[in-house]
Design a protein around this motif. Structure first.
Motif, PDB file in Angstrom:
ATOM      1  N   LYS A   1     -10.623 -14.757 -59.836  1.00  0.00           N
ATOM      2  CA  LYS A   1     -10.837 -13.615 -60.707  1.00  0.00           C
ATOM      3  C   LYS A   1     -11.044 -14.087 -62.138  1.00  0.00           C
ATOM      4  O   LYS A   1     -10.429 -15.056 -62.582  1.00  0.00           O
ATOM      5  N   SER A   2     -11.903 -13.375 -62.857  1.00  0.00           N
ATOM      6  CA  SER A   2     -12.120 -13.684 -64.266  1.00  0.00           C
ATOM      7  C   SER A   2     -10.886 -13.286 -65.065  1.00  0.00           C
ATOM      8  O   SER A   2     -10.002 -12.564 -64.573  1.00  0.00           O
ATOM      9  N   THR A   3     -10.838 -13.740 -66.322  1.00  0.00           N
ATOM     10  CA  THR A   3      -9.709 -13.386 -67.184  1.00  0.00           C
ATOM     11  C   THR A   3      -9.616 -11.881 -67.360  1.00  0.00           C
ATOM     12  O   THR A   3      -8.527 -11.300 -67.315  1.00  0.00           O
ATOM     13  N   ILE A   4     -10.759 -11.237 -67.554  1.00  0.00           N
ATOM     14  CA  ILE A   4     -10.758  -9.787 -67.730  1.00  0.00           C
ATOM     15  C   ILE A   4     -10.229  -9.095 -66.482  1.00  0.00           C
ATOM     16  O   ILE A   4      -9.424  -8.163 -66.556  1.00  0.00           O
ATOM     17  N   ALA A   5     -10.668  -9.544 -65.304  1.00  0.00           N
ATOM     18  CA  ALA A   5     -10.210  -8.940 -64.049  1.00  0.00           C
ATOM     19  C   ALA A   5      -8.704  -9.090 -63.880  1.00  0.00           C
ATOM     20  O   ALA A   5      -8.026  -8.181 -63.393  1.00  0.00           O
ATOM     21  N   GLN A   6      -8.169 -10.237 -64.282  1.00  0.00           N
ATOM     22  CA  GLN A   6      -6.731 -10.455 -64.173  1.00  0.00           C
ATOM     23  C   GLN A   6      -5.955  -9.530 -65.105  1.00  0.00           C
ATOM     24  O   GLN A   6      -4.911  -8.984 -64.739  1.00  0.00           O
ATOM     25  N   ILE A   7      -6.473  -9.346 -66.322  1.00  0.00           N
ATOM     26  CA  ILE A   7      -5.796  -8.459 -67.275  1.00  0.00           C
ATOM     27  C   ILE A   7      -5.866  -7.018 -66.798  1.00  0.00           C
ATOM     28  O   ILE A   7      -4.878  -6.280 -66.817  1.00  0.00           O
ATOM     29  N   VAL A   8      -7.042  -6.611 -66.346  1.00  0.00           N
ATOM     30  CA  VAL A   8      -7.265  -5.226 -65.924  1.00  0.00           C
ATOM     31  C   VAL A   8      -6.364  -4.840 -64.757  1.00  0.00           C
ATOM     32  O   VAL A   8      -5.950  -3.681 -64.637  1.00  0.00           O
ATOM     33  N   SER A   9      -6.036  -5.802 -63.904  1.00  0.00           N
ATOM     34  CA  SER A   9      -5.208  -5.493 -62.737  1.00  0.00           C
ATOM     35  C   SER A   9      -3.838  -4.950 -63.137  1.00  0.00           C
ATOM     36  O   SER A   9      -3.180  -4.278 -62.330  1.00  0.00           O
ATOM     37  N   GLY A  10      -3.418  -5.219 -64.350  1.00  0.00           N
ATOM     38  CA  GLY A  10      -2.129  -4.720 -64.818  1.00  0.00           C
ATOM     39  C   GLY A  10      -2.227  -3.505 -65.713  1.00  0.00           C
ATOM     40  O   GLY A  10      -1.211  -3.032 -66.235  1.00  0.00           O
ATOM     41  N   MET A  11      -3.439  -2.975 -65.893  1.00  0.00           N
ATOM     42  CA  MET A  11      -3.631  -1.812 -66.752  1.00  0.00           C
ATOM     43  C   MET A  11      -3.311  -0.531 -65.987  1.00  0.00           C
ATOM     44  O   MET A  11      -3.424  -0.476 -64.760  1.00  0.00           O
ATOM     45  N   PRO A  12      -2.902   0.534 -66.684  1.00  0.00           N
ATOM     46  CA  PRO A  12      -2.596   1.804 -66.002  1.00  0.00           C
ATOM     47  C   PRO A  12      -3.838   2.387 -65.346  1.00  0.00           C
ATOM     48  O   PRO A  12      -4.949   2.240 -65.841  1.00  0.00           O
ATOM     49  N   SER A  13      -3.626   3.024 -64.196  1.00  0.00           N
ATOM     50  CA  SER A  13      -4.749   3.611 -63.466  1.00  0.00           C
ATOM     51  C   SER A  13      -4.348   4.956 -62.898  1.00  0.00           C
ATOM     52  O   SER A  13      -3.166   5.312 -62.855  1.00  0.00           O
ATOM     53  N   ASP A  14      -5.342   5.716 -62.457  1.00  0.00           N
ATOM     54  CA  ASP A  14      -5.076   7.006 -61.824  1.00  0.00           C
ATOM     55  C   ASP A  14      -4.609   6.768 -60.392  1.00  0.00           C
ATOM     56  O   ASP A  14      -5.076   5.860 -59.716  1.00  0.00           O
TER      57      ASP A  14
ATOM     58  N   GLN B   1     -14.548  -6.568 -61.985  1.00  0.00           N
ATOM     59  CA  GLN B   1     -14.482  -6.978 -60.582  1.00  0.00           C
ATOM     60  C   GLN B   1     -13.661  -5.998 -59.745  1.00  0.00           C
ATOM     61  O   GLN B   1     -12.822  -6.390 -58.929  1.00  0.00           O
ATOM     62  N   LEU B   2     -13.915  -4.709 -59.938  1.00  0.00           N
ATOM     63  CA  LEU B   2     -13.219  -3.693 -59.153  1.00  0.00           C
ATOM     64  C   LEU B   2     -13.891  -3.460 -57.810  1.00  0.00           C
ATOM     65  O   LEU B   2     -13.250  -3.001 -56.864  1.00  0.00           O
ATOM     66  N   ASP B   3     -15.183  -3.762 -57.733  1.00  0.00           N
ATOM     67  CA  ASP B   3     -15.914  -3.632 -56.479  1.00  0.00           C
ATOM     68  C   ASP B   3     -15.430  -4.717 -55.518  1.00  0.00           C
ATOM     69  O   ASP B   3     -15.399  -5.902 -55.856  1.00  0.00           O
ATOM     70  N   ALA B   4     -15.070  -4.315 -54.305  1.00  0.00           N
ATOM     71  CA  ALA B   4     -14.544  -5.269 -53.325  1.00  0.00           C
ATOM     72  C   ALA B   4     -15.522  -6.410 -53.076  1.00  0.00           C
ATOM     73  O   ALA B   4     -15.112  -7.544 -52.802  1.00  0.00           O
TER      74      ALA B   4
ATOM     75  N   SER C   1      -7.542   5.321 -72.199  1.00  0.00           N
ATOM     76  CA  SER C   1      -8.593   5.097 -71.217  1.00  0.00           C
ATOM     77  C   SER C   1      -8.022   4.215 -70.112  1.00  0.00           C
ATOM     78  O   SER C   1      -7.734   3.042 -70.319  1.00  0.00           O
ATOM     79  N   ARG C   2      -7.827   4.803 -68.942  1.00  0.00           N
ATOM     80  CA  ARG C   2      -7.207   4.074 -67.847  1.00  0.00           C
ATOM     81  C   ARG C   2      -8.215   3.143 -67.162  1.00  0.00           C
ATOM     82  O   ARG C   2      -9.396   3.171 -67.457  1.00  0.00           O
ATOM     83  N   ARG C   3      -7.708   2.310 -66.254  1.00  0.00           N
ATOM     84  CA  ARG C   3      -8.461   1.173 -65.728  1.00  0.00           C
ATOM     85  C   ARG C   3      -9.888   1.520 -65.288  1.00  0.00           C
ATOM     86  O   ARG C   3     -10.854   0.924 -65.766  1.00  0.00           O
ATOM     87  N   ASP C   4     -10.028   2.462 -64.376  1.00  0.00           N
ATOM     88  CA  ASP C   4     -11.358   2.740 -63.835  1.00  0.00           C
ATOM     89  C   ASP C   4     -12.294   3.310 -64.896  1.00  0.00           C
ATOM     90  O   ASP C   4     -13.472   2.956 -64.952  1.00  0.00           O
ATOM     91  N   HIS C   5     -11.764   4.207 -65.715  1.00  0.00           N
ATOM     92  CA  HIS C   5     -12.579   4.800 -66.777  1.00  0.00           C
ATOM     93  C   HIS C   5     -12.961   3.748 -67.809  1.00  0.00           C
ATOM     94  O   HIS C   5     -14.105   3.688 -68.271  1.00  0.00           O
ATOM     95  N   LEU C   6     -11.997   2.895 -68.167  1.00  0.00           N
ATOM     96  CA  LEU C   6     -12.246   1.846 -69.156  1.00  0.00           C
ATOM     97  C   LEU C   6     -13.330   0.883 -68.671  1.00  0.00           C
ATOM     98  O   LEU C   6     -14.272   0.564 -69.407  1.00  0.00           O
ATOM     99  N   CYS C   7     -13.198   0.423 -67.439  1.00  0.00           N
ATOM    100  CA  CYS C   7     -14.160  -0.546 -66.901  1.00  0.00           C
ATOM    101  C   CYS C   7     -15.553   0.071 -66.769  1.00  0.00           C
ATOM    102  O   CYS C   7     -16.557  -0.582 -67.056  1.00  0.00           O
ATOM    103  N   ALA C   8     -15.615   1.324 -66.339  1.00  0.00           N
ATOM    104  CA  ALA C   8     -16.909   2.007 -66.220  1.00  0.00           C
ATOM    105  C   ALA C   8     -17.558   2.161 -67.584  1.00  0.00           C
ATOM    106  O   ALA C   8     -18.777   2.022 -67.730  1.00  0.00           O
TER     107      ALA C   8
END
Length: 213
Positions: free
Chosen positions: A80-93, A70-73, A50-57
């Motif tokens: 950034k929250s801890t989750i947002a910082q981790i997610v920034s390094g996750m694979p995405s489309d 915190q993907l919404d501008a 489950s890549r970044r956008d799909h996972l967060c949704a």
């Protein structure tokens, strides 16, 4: 040469209905693998992480959060929250420079697994015995009190892991999660920590972290 695919093409050729094409394709066994198709026999089935956008949704939808990553501008002001910082390094489309084929990471890595485990741990702090967060008013919160444990663990199987009551895997999963909670408390963990550990286990289940299950 898949007859189902050819039927979808024929329907679109006849009515040129784009919305109908999308619905028919996504509901087709070619996509759902609900039944064997020529496409499946030829290409097999892809189980992707489950890549970044799909996972967060998915986290937002199942747990009631409002843009937890915190993907919404509009939500990217301040720290950034801890989750947002981790997610920034996750694979995405995405697309590579000059490439016409999208880049869709499918395979899990140690970094992906480590990041996801940390995300699940952070989520557990916000949904188990947590105070209501004014910024996340609709977030699901579970309690570790004895009266609620059975219902909460059942929720983990249904809400987080996405298993229905009619699924043969559901009861064994609930039994396994209950066993984990019981073992943790028997070994001295507090009910809160035991419930959070059980949540993380459900959060790391293939039906939550995978696409195409």
């Amino acid at each position: 040469n898949d007859k189902l695919f050819q039927a979808i093409v024929a329907d679109f050729t006849t009515n040129m209905d784009w919305n109908g094409l999308v619905k028919e394709l996504l509901a087709s066994p070619i996509t759902t693998n609900a039944t064997q198709t020529t496409t499946y026999a030829t290409n097999g089935e892809v189980i992707a992480v489950s890549r970044r956008d799909h996972l967060c949704a998915k986290v937002n939808s199942r747990l009631g959060f409002d843009d937890i990553c915190q993907l919404d501008a509009a939500n990217q002001t301040g720290a950034k929250s801890t989750i947002a910082q981790i997610v920034s390094g996750m694979p995405s489309d995405g697309y590579g420079r000059g490439g016409v084929i999208p880049v869709l990471p499918n395979q899990p890595t140690l970094f992906y697994r480590g990041g996801l485990e940390n995300i699940c741990e952070q989520l557990s702090l916000q949904v188990i015995d947590a105070k209501v967060n004014a910024k996340q008013p609709n977030a699901k919160i579970w309690t570790s009190t004895a009266a609620n444990v059975a219902g909460d663990i059942s929720d983990f199987a249904h809400i987080i892991m996405g298993l229905t009551s009619s699924d043969d895997r559901t009861q064994p999963v609930i039994d396994a999660l209950t066993g984990e909670f019981t073992t943790a408390t028997a070994n001295g963990a507090t009910a809160t920590d035991a419930m959070r550990s059980t949540f993380v286990t459900a959060c790391l289940a293939p039906t939550f972290i995978g696409i195409g299950m």
